[in-house]
Motif scaffolding. Structure first.
Motif, mmCIF file in Angstrom:
data_model
loop_
_atom_site.group_PDB
_atom_site.id
_atom_site.type_symbol
_atom_site.label_atom_id
_atom_site.label_comp_id
_atom_site.label_asym_id
_atom_site.label_seq_id
_atom_site.Cartn_x
_atom_site.Cartn_y
_atom_site.Cartn_z
ATOM 1 N N SER A 236 0.830 -1.202 0.000
ATOM 2 C CA SER A 236 0.000 0.000 0.000
ATOM 3 C C SER A 236 0.868 1.257 0.000
ATOM 4 O O SER A 236 2.037 1.231 0.402
ATOM 5 C CB SER A 236 -0.896 0.008 1.238
ATOM 6 N N ALA A 238 0.445 3.746 1.923
ATOM 7 C CA ALA A 238 0.684 4.091 3.329
ATOM 8 C C ALA A 238 1.913 3.351 3.867
ATOM 9 O O ALA A 238 2.708 3.914 4.638
ATOM 10 C CB ALA A 238 -0.545 3.741 4.161
ATOM 11 N N GLN A 239 2.104 2.114 3.432
ATOM 12 C CA GLN A 239 3.261 1.338 3.889
ATOM 13 C C GLN A 239 4.556 1.919 3.314
ATOM 14 O O GLN A 239 5.576 1.991 4.006
ATOM 15 C CB GLN A 239 3.119 -0.128 3.482
ATOM 16 N N SER A 241 4.999 5.049 2.510
ATOM 17 C CA SER A 241 5.214 6.300 3.236
ATOM 18 C C SER A 241 5.844 6.044 4.599
ATOM 19 O O SER A 241 6.774 6.739 5.019
ATOM 20 C CB SER A 241 3.878 7.032 3.408
ATOM 21 N N ARG A 242 5.356 5.001 5.293
ATOM 22 C CA ARG A 242 5.879 4.672 6.618
ATOM 23 C C ARG A 242 7.338 4.228 6.536
ATOM 24 O O ARG A 242 8.181 4.653 7.331
ATOM 25 C CB ARG A 242 5.024 3.565 7.244
#
Length: 255
Positions: A236, A238-239, A241-242
């Motif tokens: 994802s 979001a992953q 970005s993290r």
């Protein structure tokens, strides 16, 4: 348990100092010329020299490299300025590594093949003969014609046996000014701080995991978006970005 003997030193007995103690010793060294403080500071930083020796494989004598590394440490102490907004170890690491690399470069001998030495010997004889008889500098073509070798063979052989030139040797001079090879090569856009920064950046990047390296390379070198990277890795956005934030945090902490 982890005892190591280098140049007769038992590494388990080397002193340790805190960051605050290091700062206090540096102040005494720089402001008061305190030799006792300098000796204590040197002993406390020998572990730093030892840690850097691990970057060089076992082909070299560790005692020799350690002694050269200590020379780099001494240079770092002498040149360090309290105004630098960096830890001493950050400043010292590239100087110690540079000193060791210079030693390894200077101590390695270049083996010239016998065939090249034979060609060079004949070429030097031919050059002397031409210049003596014609009272002018011999050209590469003339030397090659007299020796029976082609120009490339003669040029390579003469380069192989020629003495290396110092970058500080003057290539031009007159009564008022002179110019060294170093000055011709010097790039005004390059400086020691920038060089240190690049080295630290590379070191911190190499400490990341393969996935973190891939993400940062795609983001900042290939200029990909987080969504594009996520699609390629099958995760994802979001992953991605993290992981990007975590990788940058790791690098910042290390630097």
């Amino acid at each position: 348990m982890h005892k190591v003997l280098v140049c007769g030193l038992d590494t388990t007995k080397l002193p340790k100092i805190t960051n605050k103690e290091a700062e206090e010793l540096l102040i005494k060294i720089k402001n008061d010329r305190d030799e006792d403080a300098k000796n204590k500071f040197i002993m406390a930083n020998l572990r730093l020299v030892l840690s850097l020796l691990q970057r060089f494989d076992g082909k070299y004598n560790s005692d020799d490299l350690f002694q050269v590394g200590v020379i780099g440490l001494l240079k770092a102490i002498n040149n360090f300025d309290l105004k630098y907004n960096v830890k001493f170890s950050t400043y010292a690491v590239p100087m110690i590594i540079g000193e060791i690399k210079r030693f390894l470069k200077d101590s390695s001998s270049i083996k010239v093949p016998r065939s090249a030495r034979d060609i060079a010997f004949k070429a030097l004889q031919a050059r002397e003969k031409i210049e003596t008889s014609q009272q002018k500098n011999a050209t590469l073509f003339e030397i090659a014609e007299l020796t029976g070798y082609n120009e490339r063979e003669v040029a390579c052989a003469l380069n192989a046996v020629s003495e290396p030139v110092s970058i500080y040797e003057n290539v031009f001079s007159d009564e008022e000014d002179s110019l060294s090879l170093f000055e011709q090569l010097y790039d005004k856009n390059e400086n020691e701080d920038l060089w240190n920064e690049r080295m630290l950046l590379k070191q911190s990047f190499m400490s990341l995991s393969d996935k973190e390296k891939a993400i940062l390379k795609a983001r900042f070198y290939l200029e990909k978006t987080q969504m594009q990277i996520a699609e390629k890795l099958g995760v994802s956005q979001a992953q991605v970005s993290r992981l990007e934030k975590l990788a940058l945090k790791k690098m910042k902490a290390m630097m």
